[in-house]
Write a protein that holds these residues in place. Structure first.
Motif, PDB file in Angstrom:
ATOM      1  N   SER A  58      13.291  38.503  42.242  1.00  0.00           N
ATOM      2  CA  SER A  58      12.989  38.210  40.590  1.00  0.00           C
ATOM      3  C   SER A  58      13.078  36.736  40.710  1.00  0.00           C
ATOM      4  CB  SER A  58      13.899  39.241  39.863  1.00  0.00           C
ATOM      5  OG  SER A  58      13.912  40.431  40.261  1.00  0.00           O
ATOM      6  N   LYS A  59      12.503  36.365  39.284  1.00  0.00           N
ATOM      7  CA  LYS A  59      12.416  34.955  39.133  1.00  0.00           C
ATOM      8  C   LYS A  59      13.893  34.486  38.940  1.00  0.00           C
ATOM      9  CE  LYS A  59      11.948  35.972  34.025  1.00  0.00           C
ATOM     10  NZ  LYS A  59      11.105  35.570  32.893  1.00  0.00           N
ATOM     11  N   GLN A  60      14.900  35.230  38.479  1.00  0.00           N
ATOM     12  CA  GLN A  60      16.031  34.548  38.021  1.00  0.00           C
ATOM     13  C   GLN A  60      16.774  34.112  39.626  1.00  0.00           C
ATOM     14  OE1 GLN A  60      15.097  37.594  37.224  1.00  0.00           O
ATOM     15  NE2 GLN A  60      16.723  39.315  37.566  1.00  0.00           N
ATOM     16  N   PHE A  61      16.330  34.504  40.713  1.00  0.00           N
ATOM     17  CA  PHE A  61      16.815  34.091  41.884  1.00  0.00           C
ATOM     18  C   PHE A  61      16.389  32.717  42.524  1.00  0.00           C
ATOM     19  CE2 PHE A  61      17.510  38.873  41.742  1.00  0.00           C
ATOM     20  CZ  PHE A  61      18.744  38.485  41.524  1.00  0.00           C
ATOM     21  N   ILE A  62      15.043  32.460  41.906  1.00  0.00           N
ATOM     22  CA  ILE A  62      14.338  31.238  42.297  1.00  0.00           C
ATOM     23  C   ILE A  62      15.048  29.869  41.959  1.00  0.00           C
ATOM     24  CG2 ILE A  62      12.145  29.717  42.154  1.00  0.00           C
ATOM     25  CD1 ILE A  62      10.909  32.343  41.086  1.00  0.00           C
ATOM     26  N   LYS A  63      15.490  29.284  43.292  1.00  0.00           N
ATOM     27  CA  LYS A  63      16.261  27.938  43.077  1.00  0.00           C
ATOM     28  C   LYS A  63      15.244  26.877  42.749  1.00  0.00           C
ATOM     29  CE  LYS A  63      19.832  29.556  46.120  1.00  0.00           C
ATOM     30  NZ  LYS A  63      20.379  29.545  47.336  1.00  0.00           N
ATOM     31  N   ILE A  64      15.531  26.378  41.577  1.00  0.00           N
ATOM     32  CA  ILE A  64      14.495  25.311  40.949  1.00  0.00           C
ATOM     33  C   ILE A  64      15.239  24.371  39.990  1.00  0.00           C
ATOM     34  CG2 ILE A  64      13.748  26.540  38.691  1.00  0.00           C
ATOM     35  CD1 ILE A  64      10.806  26.447  39.944  1.00  0.00           C
ATOM     36  N   PHE A  65      16.458  24.401  39.695  1.00  0.00           N
ATOM     37  CA  PHE A  65      17.159  23.497  38.977  1.00  0.00           C
ATOM     38  C   PHE A  65      18.285  22.954  39.703  1.00  0.00           C
ATOM     39  CE2 PHE A  65      16.169  27.453  36.459  1.00  0.00           C
ATOM     40  CZ  PHE A  65      15.108  26.644  35.552  1.00  0.00           C
ATOM     41  N   ARG A  66      18.328  21.463  39.182  1.00  0.00           N
ATOM     42  CA  ARG A  66      19.240  20.828  40.216  1.00  0.00           C
ATOM     43  C   ARG A  66      20.478  21.027  39.455  1.00  0.00           C
ATOM     44  NH1 ARG A  66      18.245  17.797  44.425  1.00  0.00           N
ATOM     45  NH2 ARG A  66      16.490  16.555  44.297  1.00  0.00           N
ATOM     46  N   GLY A  67      21.459  21.482  40.178  1.00  0.00           N
ATOM     47  CA  GLY A  67      22.959  21.975  39.795  1.00  0.00           C
ATOM     48  C   GLY A  67      23.700  20.737  39.697  1.00  0.00           C
ATOM     49  N   GLU A  68      25.000  20.841  39.200  1.00  0.00           N
ATOM     50  CA  GLU A  68      26.177  19.636  39.069  1.00  0.00           C
ATOM     51  C   GLU A  68      26.273  19.028  40.371  1.00  0.00           C
ATOM     52  OE1 GLU A  68      29.241  22.026  37.237  1.00  0.00           O
ATOM     53  OE2 GLU A  68      28.646  21.073  35.178  1.00  0.00           O
ATOM     54  N   ASP A  69      26.163  19.888  41.615  1.00  0.00           N
ATOM     55  CA  ASP A  69      26.296  19.155  42.763  1.00  0.00           C
ATOM     56  C   ASP A  69      25.179  18.586  43.588  1.00  0.00           C
ATOM     57  OD1 ASP A  69      25.051  21.491  43.484  1.00  0.00           O
ATOM     58  OD2 ASP A  69      26.357  22.182  44.862  1.00  0.00           O
ATOM     59  N   GLY A  70      24.041  18.615  42.828  1.00  0.00           N
ATOM     60  CA  GLY A  70      22.820  17.965  43.382  1.00  0.00           C
ATOM     61  C   GLY A  70      21.987  18.799  44.098  1.00  0.00           C
ATOM     62  N   ASN A  71      22.350  20.217  44.579  1.00  0.00           N
ATOM     63  CA  ASN A  71      21.755  20.964  45.132  1.00  0.00           C
ATOM     64  C   ASN A  71      21.015  21.935  44.027  1.00  0.00           C
ATOM     65  OD1 ASN A  71      22.549  20.228  47.657  1.00  0.00           O
ATOM     66  ND2 ASN A  71      24.260  21.550  47.297  1.00  0.00           N
ATOM     67  N   TYR A  72      19.936  22.733  44.743  1.00  0.00           N
ATOM     68  CA  TYR A  72      19.033  23.385  43.592  1.00  0.00           C
ATOM     69  C   TYR A  72      19.832  24.747  43.521  1.00  0.00           C
ATOM     70  CZ  TYR A  72      15.429  20.218  44.047  1.00  0.00           C
ATOM     71  OH  TYR A  72      14.661  19.017  44.126  1.00  0.00           O
ATOM     72  N   GLU A  73      19.789  25.143  42.023  1.00  0.00           N
ATOM     73  CA  GLU A  73      20.448  26.380  41.763  1.00  0.00           C
ATOM     74  C   GLU A  73      19.451  27.310  41.100  1.00  0.00           C
ATOM     75  OE1 GLU A  73      23.828  25.557  39.260  1.00  0.00           O
ATOM     76  OE2 GLU A  73      22.521  24.973  37.746  1.00  0.00           O
ATOM     77  N   SER A  74      19.661  28.502  40.916  1.00  0.00           N
ATOM     78  CA  SER A  74      18.599  29.420  40.465  1.00  0.00           C
ATOM     79  C   SER A  74      18.927  29.728  38.973  1.00  0.00           C
ATOM     80  CB  SER A  74      18.822  30.723  41.084  1.00  0.00           C
ATOM     81  OG  SER A  74      19.941  31.359  41.122  1.00  0.00           O
ATOM     82  N   MET A  75      18.200  30.347  38.112  1.00  0.00           N
ATOM     83  CA  MET A  75      18.494  30.659  36.683  1.00  0.00           C
ATOM     84  C   MET A  75      19.977  31.608  36.756  1.00  0.00           C
ATOM     85  SD  MET A  75      14.692  32.168  35.394  1.00  0.00           S
ATOM     86  CE  MET A  75      13.401  31.283  35.793  1.00  0.00           C
ATOM     87  N   LEU A  76      19.938  32.329  37.584  1.00  0.00           N
ATOM     88  CA  LEU A  76      21.274  33.187  37.692  1.00  0.00           C
ATOM     89  C   LEU A  76      22.217  32.323  38.022  1.00  0.00           C
ATOM     90  CD1 LEU A  76      22.455  36.165  37.885  1.00  0.00           C
ATOM     91  CD2 LEU A  76      22.244  35.970  40.204  1.00  0.00           C
ATOM     92  N   GLN A  77      22.291  31.375  39.124  1.00  0.00           N
ATOM     93  CA  GLN A  77      23.379  30.501  39.468  1.00  0.00           C
ATOM     94  C   GLN A  77      23.831  29.783  38.320  1.00  0.00           C
ATOM     95  OE1 GLN A  77      21.530  29.324  42.774  1.00  0.00           O
ATOM     96  NE2 GLN A  77      23.243  29.957  44.246  1.00  0.00           N
TER      97      GLN A  77
END
Lengths: 438, 438
Positions: free
Chosen positions: B23-42
């Motif tokens: 589902s869309k909430q699992f797509i890793k598309i945002f930069r997280g705090e550690d610089g890696n991509y994270e999903s909406m859920l994460q």
């Protein structure tokens, strides 16, 4: 009639469908007579074969293109293989020597030389025949084909004829003029230079011996890498005084960019694709196994292959070269004389490939120094030879080959393998070939 | 504080990055705090964890999402698994019962319920906390979050409050009004209904027992498939008289379409891609291993995954659903609790997959009726159990498993396999699971 088809360079302007081993002329993009897609090469080959019953045709091509040519035209085509790239003068001389020494054509006969990559129709080939016949008359040493310009292009070379008759003496040549000069030339009856010409075989040989010291085809082939890079236009055409041009007013399109290529396509979509109704002037060429969905686009070309994905405004697509040059990428798919392969997965210390062998075809008998390989048969029947041991193979069979182990596979029916290469130094250059008799 | 995150349906509007199992909430598309991509859920999980030190969180999700949730959030997250889809009322009741019966929360405590898929910032979570505290006061049975509209949208539901105070009584609800009505509502201080609310756990249980005959969590779980599909809004919210709304004026974006999703992206390109300087307002999200080259495009989103390739005008991308529904395609990639897989090749009677297992993880012990399988280890170390026999495996090892043979693999380090499935009836449903003790 004798004809040399110049197969041309690799070119990146049709990336991702063209890559280092697949030049644009091998892309299957036109609907053939049987409804299947055919490449520029297949199309022109089919058209040339229809000119008359006595055609001796040679394709001048680089070593790396030989597999693709056999794959697309079969085993019985004459190829004058350039051992390395040396521009058009050496390539044409080599092909002419091939005609004389290998195909047994008399040097008193004439020869038509043309590139494989313009998009043309039947009338073009009738004119090619007339061009050869005109050369036979020996009114001039060289007869060029001049294409009636459809617009004042700045991309092409121009031939300025003496008059507007069908056959005329050439006054001079002009490389890529600016727009105003082009317009001016066209008013004077100037023609585009499509790189097509006819002459006696002996004429080419005479020119060749002035510049190159060689005895025959074999000798020329052996010293090919020592020759200078020089174009036929520069070495011969521009220096020749006795030169004619024959006008051609039929369809002729240079298919060098996505913009011009899509103009020649019979349909808007090739491959698995969906376009919504709001798209206008959009072309999709998709060679991947996954669908392309295009929505609300205008004047755009989308092209996808195992090499990459291009999405470009059509006009902008002519500026693709510097971007593709920056992409440092290995060849992800290729057509070979025996079939084709496609890279499925690039691992850290592995490479997974799908190999397809055409019925009756085989790989070279070979080994690798720095990698082990595993084959899993997924389609068809055939047999393998591994370190001299012959074994029939069927779907589900698994073969493992350690580095150093000699191996080949021969297809009875169409045969597909998943090949997993394993090693720290996987390279296409790590290949030792053997004869099966040894 | 107790919070239920509603994980939501599958949705095809973000095809090809979303598919039946992602589902869309699992797509890793945002930069997280550690610089890696994270999903909406994460992202929302990370943000919720920071609200305060005493959070009891439950994710309400369908069975098919459990693997992805564990993959992205680890093994220690509470999931209230819906055995089948039954809309939000049964899902919320099940999650509330989970909190009481499994997590041991008192039904006198309050609960905040919110969807996982809006794009929000820290201030949103502060308001969620206030929402729970407001529910604790019991001035009303339900407290909703009302989002200050930024434009008169026709897509959202509206909450019409009694006044413009921070906390106000709700006068009425209005589903998706037309533009003029929306403008009119906004002038009156109306708010968007973001589907967020707080109440006492006991309140939910009381509402549940009015409509469903059940004793506890386990009983409800067992009869879940017999429940009616009904939304929490319809079953509870719209019927409740004692209901308040809390205004929220911070950032809130519904990321349901490519158009809105790209607005929330931190950068224009994710994955291997090149864009020329003449592109404006173009976003590329490329999950394939091959490059995307974009030239001369405007207001376009390009998205590529093993599932397919989308090239769409941004506004048009909201109309994607009927086109994706027409694509009859199997799931080409998925995240599992133990790692992930990707289909590399779809053959006539074969399927080739790359399987990645995370360190310490394992597949189920299983067999297949109608297919043989071959594993080639391409990365890492681990061990396999095949028909009860344990064996250590390393790069280059090959295992063949006939139909009926029980097998599993356990990763010591990250482990990658090429799996070739062979058979005439290859299906994801052909799987029998066993316990390893049997």
């Amino acid at each position: 009639m004798n004809i040399v088809l110049l197969s041309g360079g690799s070119g990146v302007r049709l990336w991702p469908l063209s890559n280092e081993v697949r030049s644009k002329q091998f892309i299957k993009i036109f609907r053939g007579e049987d409804g299947n897609y055919e490449s520029m090469l297949q199309r022109i080959y089919r058209q040339v074969c229809k000119i008359d019953d006595h055609i001796t045709m040679v394709i001048a091509a680089s070593k790396s293109q030989v597999s693709s040519i056999h794959n697309q035209l079969g085993e019985n085509v004459n190829i004058s293989v350039e051992p390395c790239r040396r521009d058009t003068f050496p390539a044409i001389v080599l092909a002419a020597a091939y005609l004389i020494d290998i195909a047994g054509v008399s040097d008193r006969e004439s020869l038509v030389i043309c590139p494989v990559d313009p998009y043309v129709e039947e009338d073009y080939f009738k004119v090619l025949k007339s061009l050869g016949e005109q050369a036979d008359k020996e009114e001039a040493n060289l007869v060029l084909l001049g294409i009636e310009p459809t617009y004042p292009s700045e991309k092409y070379g121009y031939i300025i004829p003496n008059d507007k008759k069908c056959i005329s003496r050439v006054l001079k040549f002009q490389e890529k003029p600016d727009m105003e000069t082009a317009k001016n030339y066209i008013r004077q009856g100037a023609l585009w230079n499509g790189g097509v010409f006819a002459c006696k075989l002996k004429y080419i040989m005479d020119q060749a011996h002035k510049l190159i010291d060689f005895t025959n085809y074999e000798d020329l082939f052996d010293k090919y890498d020592t020759l200078c890079k020089i174009s036929f236009d520069y070495a011969v055409v521009e220096k020749e005084k006795k030169i004619q041009v024959m006008r051609f007013s039929g369809k002729w399109k240079d298919l060098g960019t996505w913009n011009t290529l899509t103009e020649a396509m019979n349909e808007h979509c090739i491959g698995d694709s969906i376009m919504n109704e709001s798209c206008t002037n959009v072309h999709v060429v998709n060679e991947l196994d996954i669908p392309v969905l295009a929505m609300g686009l205008h004047d755009v070309v989308i092209s996808a292959s195992p090499q990459g994905i291009l999405v470009s405004d059509k006009k902008q697509s002519s500026y693709i070269k510097p971007f593709v040059d920056k992409i440092d990428q290995q060849v992800m798919f290729a057509e070979k004389s025996w079939g084709s392969f496609r890279i499925l997965d690039l691992g850290e210390e592995s490479l997974t490939i799908r190999v397809t062998l055409n019925p009756g075809h085989r790989m070279n008998y070979h080994s690798h120094k720095n990698r082990n390989e595993v084959w899993v048969v997924i389609l068809g029947v055939g047999y393998t030879i591994v370190d001299g041991m012959k074994q029939e193979i069927h779907v589900g069979d698994v073969l493992t080959m350690e580095a150093g182990c000699r191996h080949t596979v021969i297809a009875k029916t169409e045969l597909q393998l998943i090949e997993v290469q394993l090693g720290k130094e996987i390279s296409v250059y790590d290949k030792q070939k053997y004869s099966l008799e040894s």
